[in-house]
Structure formats: C-alpha cells, structure tokens
Motif scaffolding. Sequence first.
Motif, short mmCIF file in Angstrom:
data_model
loop_
_atom_site.label_atom_id
_atom_site.label_comp_id
_atom_site.label_asym_id
_atom_site.label_seq_id
_atom_site.Cartn_x
_atom_site.Cartn_y
_atom_site.Cartn_z
N VAL A 154 27.76 13.36 11.00
CA VAL A 154 27.00 14.39 10.30
C VAL A 154 27.95 15.32 9.55
CG1 VAL A 154 25.27 16.22 10.52
CG2 VAL A 154 25.34 14.38 12.20
N PRO A 155 27.80 15.47 8.22
CA PRO A 155 28.56 16.52 7.53
C PRO A 155 28.04 17.89 7.97
CG PRO A 155 26.99 15.51 6.03
CD PRO A 155 26.93 14.72 7.31
N ARG A 156 28.96 18.81 8.28
CA ARG A 156 28.55 20.10 8.81
C ARG A 156 28.79 21.25 7.83
NH1 ARG A 156 24.59 19.31 12.11
NH2 ARG A 156 25.11 18.28 14.09
N GLU A 157 29.02 20.92 6.56
CA GLU A 157 29.14 21.96 5.55
C GLU A 157 28.85 21.35 4.19
OE1 GLU A 157 33.10 23.48 5.27
OE2 GLU A 157 34.00 21.52 4.86
N ALA A 158 28.35 22.18 3.28
CA ALA A 158 28.22 21.74 1.89
C ALA A 158 29.61 21.46 1.35
CB ALA A 158 27.53 22.81 1.07
N GLY A 159 29.73 20.36 0.60
CA GLY A 159 31.01 19.98 0.04
C GLY A 159 31.80 19.01 0.88
N ALA A 160 31.35 18.71 2.12
CA ALA A 160 32.01 17.67 2.91
C ALA A 160 31.90 16.35 2.17
CB ALA A 160 31.35 17.58 4.28
N ARG A 161 32.94 15.53 2.32
CA ARG A 161 32.98 14.28 1.57
C ARG A 161 33.29 13.09 2.48
NH1 ARG A 161 36.35 14.78 -3.90
NH2 ARG A 161 38.04 15.49 -2.52
#
Length: 342
Positions: free
Chosen positions: A246-253
């Motif tokens: 799971v990405p846990r922030e906007a902008g994770a890639r």
Amino acid sequence: MKLKDMIRRMLRPAGRPLEPGSLPVEGRMPEFPAGSAWLNSPPLDRQTLAGKVVLVDFWTFSCINCLRTLPYLRAWQAAYGGSRFTVIGVHTPEFEFEKDVEGVKRAIADYGVNYPVVLDNDYLLWNAYRNHYWPAHYFVDGRGDIRYRHFGEGAYDHSESVIRALLTEAGAAPAAAEVSSGVIVETDFSKVGTPETYLGFDRQEYLGSPESVRPNTVQRYSSVPAPAVNVFYFEGLWEVRPEFAVPREAGARLFYRFRAPRAYLVASGGPAGARAEIRLDGQPLTEKTAGADVELSDGRSYVTFREGRMYRLVGGRNGDPERLLELSFESAGPELYAFTFG
C-alpha cells in the motif's frame, strides 16, 4: 459477433483424435460440498451429473492465465454442451477480495462465462482434488471417474480430443468438427521473460529496493537511479502487508523493468477509486502501448483502481524490448497485489 457464429468460423480439424478407452482412470470426482453457492445453475452433484462428461475448471477472476483459457471453455460449452457435457467452473480465490460474490458475478458477466460456477471460498473442492494450480482442468467421464488433468494454459487441441473421446465412450459421439484450433491465443510465451510477481511479503521474491521490508510497518524507500530488469522497486512511503503493498503518501512510486509485450496489475482501490499516473520508459503511454484500463488525457496517462481485479496496464507487440514501468500514486491507500505479464 455471436458465439455460435464465431464457433462456425473456428471449425477445423484439431489433429489425430484419441481412441475411446485409451485414457486411464486417475481417481473419482469428489462430491460438491452441500450448501455451496452456485452461479448460472442450481446446485449440482454427482447424481445430477451421472452420465455426463464434465470438465472441472479451477479458476479465479484476477488470474490472467485463467482468463486466457476462458475463450476455449466457452467454445467447448457452446459446441458440446447439453445433456451429455458441461464445463463447471470452480472459483477458488487466490486473494481475499476474490471471495466477494459480486466480484465473481461481474467477472462472469464481463467474460461471458456461460456454464455453471460453484464458489469455493473455503478451498473445500481445491483440497478434495488436491489441486495446486490456477487454472487446472479435470476431465470426468460419464461414470464420474477422472480420466485426464491439465494444469496451466496450452494443449487445447489435446484437451478437446479428450472431451470428444469421453463423449464417444458415453454414447454421445460428437459431430466431426472441432473448435479449439480456431481460438486465437494472443500471447507468445517465448517473448515473456518476466515472472509473475507478488508485492505482499508472504510471497514476495523480486524486490530490488535497498531497504528490507519490515512487515506491516510504514517505512520510507529510497530512489534507485538505474532499476535492474525483473525486479521491482518502491519509492517513498509504503506499507507491505501479507497479500499486498500500500502506498502511504501521495507521490509514492512503484517501478518495474520487465520483459514482455503486456503488463497487468492485480489491485483494488475502493469505491471512490485511487488514481496513478503511469509512464513507460519515462514517457506517457500512447494508444499503441496503453492497456485497456489506461486513460490518456492532456498528454498524460493514468490508471484508476476501483474494484479488486486485474488491471491492463501495458499493451504491445510480441518482440518489444524490455521496458521500465512507473506508477506514481496521487493518494495513499490502493492495495497492490501482483504483477503478471503476457
């Protein structure tokens, strides 16, 4: 094109037929558990199926290998189905979200599944058959004996010959024409050089990030200037669970350099949806390279994850070189399960 018309166009000989009686008995068809949920059919059992040839297909709706077998199963059901033959799909989920009956119903509608499907959320049939694979096909004769089994894709002409031989044994000799040779298989497996890749830590093998995964813990992953082939990389803030990441922030890639004409991602974004910008070799996808679930807008390319399923990210032509896939997430939260290629 209607299925019957498609089948008529597909009809052509499929090679040397099997002799009736030439297949050994490999076991007895297990009984369907009482109380199982059925779709496309009332509940079935061995007594109801007595005298019928049955093809039992273990599948799950986010599995690309399963989905690529469906045209053959539909064609065989249309060509041979009736009083003496049926396909029965056993939907055994690989991931937790695939236990959702509404998701199974959507897949049945989307892929035109036209034969009975029994839900196997508790793996009762999977274990009764001692099965280990998606897809897996078990061919049962009119007496209820398993006479042949095939795991994975391929060997469609031989599988159809098995159906025809068992129908002949059952006293229902099929018409001379065969159908499987005419179904177009899109994937040239000699061009696929990247394996199925799970993102959850239970089955994770191909993570290339320098940081080790701390299970069920939010952690930051650093950028990698030159991603290697056939490994994936997190960048930014991520949490890795047993089945998914799971990405846990906007902008994770998320990066993956792969070798295959097509790339897919099993994912879930929830009812509101979770959008990611997708790039290939640093550039937006185009009409020639975008998969069916990619949206092209204002010179960029995006994919929006909603219901749990397999998303088509990259299309292409057999023979394309290795390519670098990049997903940049606009928000935290989507669950990413596995990459598959074809």
